[in-house]
Motif scaffolding. Sequence first.
Motif, PDB file in Angstrom:
ATOM      1  N   PRO A 245       0.817  -1.210   0.000  1.00  0.00           N
ATOM      2  CA  PRO A 245       0.000   0.000   0.000  1.00  0.00           C
ATOM      3  C   PRO A 245       0.853   1.263   0.000  1.00  0.00           C
ATOM      4  CG  PRO A 245      -0.873  -1.597   1.553  1.00  0.00           C
ATOM      5  CD  PRO A 245       0.428  -2.147   1.073  1.00  0.00           C
ATOM      6  N   LYS A 246       0.463   2.230  -0.786  1.00  0.00           N
ATOM      7  CA  LYS A 246       1.063   3.572  -0.868  1.00  0.00           C
ATOM      8  C   LYS A 246       2.379   3.633  -1.645  1.00  0.00           C
ATOM      9  CE  LYS A 246       0.189   6.302   2.723  1.00  0.00           C
ATOM     10  NZ  LYS A 246       0.173   6.848   4.089  1.00  0.00           N
ATOM     11  N   VAL A 247       2.830   2.506  -2.166  1.00  0.00           N
ATOM     12  CA  VAL A 247       4.070   2.503  -2.956  1.00  0.00           C
ATOM     13  C   VAL A 247       3.785   1.955  -4.351  1.00  0.00           C
ATOM     14  CG1 VAL A 247       6.429   1.615  -3.179  1.00  0.00           C
ATOM     15  CG2 VAL A 247       5.509   2.207  -0.901  1.00  0.00           C
TER      16      VAL A 247
ATOM     17  N   ARG B  62       5.090   6.286   5.232  1.00  0.00           N
ATOM     18  CA  ARG B  62       4.355   6.480   6.492  1.00  0.00           C
ATOM     19  C   ARG B  62       4.457   7.919   7.004  1.00  0.00           C
ATOM     20  NH1 ARG B  62       5.962   0.891   7.515  1.00  0.00           N
ATOM     21  NH2 ARG B  62       7.809   1.482   8.704  1.00  0.00           N
ATOM     22  N   MET B  63       5.351   8.721   6.373  1.00  0.00           N
ATOM     23  CA  MET B  63       5.434  10.141   6.721  1.00  0.00           C
ATOM     24  C   MET B  63       4.259  10.880   6.074  1.00  0.00           C
ATOM     25  SD  MET B  63       8.158  10.152   8.516  1.00  0.00           S
ATOM     26  CE  MET B  63       9.740   9.314   8.754  1.00  0.00           C
ATOM     27  N   GLN B  64       4.015  12.109   6.554  1.00  0.00           N
ATOM     28  CA  GLN B  64       2.926  12.892   5.971  1.00  0.00           C
ATOM     29  C   GLN B  64       3.298  13.280   4.533  1.00  0.00           C
ATOM     30  OE1 GLN B  64       1.945  17.229   6.025  1.00  0.00           O
ATOM     31  NE2 GLN B  64       1.108  16.648   8.025  1.00  0.00           N
TER      32      GLN B  64
ATOM     33  N   ASP C 137      -2.456   9.275  -8.498  1.00  0.00           N
ATOM     34  CA  ASP C 137      -3.151   8.339  -7.612  1.00  0.00           C
ATOM     35  C   ASP C 137      -2.953   8.778  -6.156  1.00  0.00           C
ATOM     36  OD1 ASP C 137      -4.121   6.260  -6.104  1.00  0.00           O
ATOM     37  OD2 ASP C 137      -3.188   4.688  -7.310  1.00  0.00           O
ATOM     38  N   ASP C 138      -4.030   9.244  -5.542  1.00  0.00           N
ATOM     39  CA  ASP C 138      -3.928   9.745  -4.169  1.00  0.00           C
ATOM     40  C   ASP C 138      -3.588   8.651  -3.166  1.00  0.00           C
ATOM     41  OD1 ASP C 138      -4.462  12.270  -5.065  1.00  0.00           O
ATOM     42  OD2 ASP C 138      -6.600  12.226  -4.536  1.00  0.00           O
ATOM     43  N   GLU C 139      -3.713   7.400  -3.576  1.00  0.00           N
ATOM     44  CA  GLU C 139      -3.357   6.288  -2.699  1.00  0.00           C
ATOM     45  C   GLU C 139      -1.861   5.994  -2.719  1.00  0.00           C
ATOM     46  OE1 GLU C 139      -5.642   4.738  -0.703  1.00  0.00           O
ATOM     47  OE2 GLU C 139      -6.928   6.337  -1.459  1.00  0.00           O
ATOM     48  N   VAL C 140      -1.138   6.631  -3.649  1.00  0.00           N
ATOM     49  CA  VAL C 140       0.302   6.396  -3.776  1.00  0.00           C
ATOM     50  C   VAL C 140       1.065   7.570  -3.180  1.00  0.00           C
ATOM     51  CG1 VAL C 140       2.215   6.270  -5.430  1.00  0.00           C
ATOM     52  CG2 VAL C 140       0.145   4.894  -5.800  1.00  0.00           C
ATOM     53  N   SER C 141       2.045   7.263  -2.321  1.00  0.00           N
ATOM     54  CA  SER C 141       2.873   8.315  -1.722  1.00  0.00           C
ATOM     55  C   SER C 141       4.305   8.304  -2.227  1.00  0.00           C
ATOM     56  CB  SER C 141       2.895   8.172  -0.191  1.00  0.00           C
ATOM     57  OG  SER C 141       1.616   8.422   0.344  1.00  0.00           O
ATOM     58  N   VAL C 142       4.823   7.123  -2.554  1.00  0.00           N
ATOM     59  CA  VAL C 142       6.232   6.994  -2.964  1.00  0.00           C
ATOM     60  C   VAL C 142       6.286   6.157  -4.234  1.00  0.00           C
ATOM     61  CG1 VAL C 142       8.533   6.173  -2.283  1.00  0.00           C
ATOM     62  CG2 VAL C 142       6.988   7.136  -0.553  1.00  0.00           C
TER      63      VAL C 142
ATOM     64  N   LYS D 293       6.338  16.249   0.155  1.00  0.00           N
ATOM     65  CA  LYS D 293       6.337  17.063  -1.070  1.00  0.00           C
ATOM     66  C   LYS D 293       7.057  18.385  -0.849  1.00  0.00           C
ATOM     67  CE  LYS D 293       1.903  15.373  -2.922  1.00  0.00           C
ATOM     68  NZ  LYS D 293       0.463  15.722  -3.074  1.00  0.00           N
ATOM     69  N   LEU D 294       6.796  18.995   0.306  1.00  0.00           N
ATOM     70  CA  LEU D 294       7.410  20.299   0.591  1.00  0.00           C
ATOM     71  C   LEU D 294       8.911  20.147   0.820  1.00  0.00           C
ATOM     72  CD1 LEU D 294       4.698  21.902   2.908  1.00  0.00           C
ATOM     73  CD2 LEU D 294       5.073  22.303   0.469  1.00  0.00           C
ATOM     74  N   ALA D 295       9.314  19.075   1.496  1.00  0.00           N
ATOM     75  CA  ALA D 295      10.748  18.835   1.714  1.00  0.00           C
ATOM     76  C   ALA D 295      11.463  18.671   0.383  1.00  0.00           C
ATOM     77  CB  ALA D 295      10.953  17.594   2.582  1.00  0.00           C
TER      78      ALA D 295
END
Length: 287
Positions: free
Chosen positions: A21-23, A226-228, A55-60, A233-235
């Motif tokens: 999930p999220k990757v 797992r980070m916000q 995809d809002d479910e993907v973070s990385v 994105k801002l970092a």
Amino acid sequence: MTGTETSATEYDSIVYEVPVPKVARIVVNRPDKRNAQSYRMLYELNQAFDRAAQDDEVSVIVLAAAGPDFSSGHDLKDTERMEALEEFDTVGTWCGFGCAGAEGRMAIEEELYLGLSERWRNIAKPTIAAVQGRCIAGGMQIIWPMDLIIAADDASFKINPMEMGVACAEFFHEPWELGVRKAKEMLFTADFFSAEEARQFGMVNRVVPADELQDYTLALAERISRMQLFALKLAKGAVNSAQDRMGRHDSLQVGFAYHQLSHSHNQELFGIPADPTFMKAWGRAPQ
Ligand code: ZN
């Protein structure tokens, strides 16, 4: 590589999967051609990066490659270049890909070798490349735009435009990846350098045993996911902004222009046809 959600059939040259999930993991998938980059592959990569970005479910996003070698660079035997340029939406506005002389060549390279790499460098979400085996020439132009690079201990790298009588890569990131002095050495010599050397130069974050590369990279991606996401994105944006304020963006344009000047010089001297296929003989000094 297996994932919980795999969609190989939608693409010819890549696999898109969500292994945890999220990757999202995008796998370059032409191992029989050592993952040589056709125009189609580059556009499919671009579509996959867009898909993961949207995809809002993907973070990385992880970029990997099938087979023993990450990439042999541009596919010099790609016979469907113009078809791919017509089939896919272009990301830039130069166009005129069929124009004669420097105009057409520069337009194509601005689109495919600078425009796409720069676009991927600016994806808002964190990106990680997992690199094994050899990664040569154009192969660098798909890993350099990633935020982190994890290398297998069997990985080796080569920046070889000089062997073709060309100054530097279209996506001129060498000074930022290797440091100024090593950038010059590797451009001048076109020597292979190892994963451990790449780590020492600062181009690679970590070197891991080859058989642990995918698991290590996935675990790292999962941990970051797992980070916000907004803070991530801002970092990323803040670091990229700092790098651009140090002159990256302007020097990128100079490197690209010098690359084009090299092509034009070779064409003027040797009468190379407008087709962007290279010959190693161009790189030899007159005896
Ligand atoms: Zn070129």
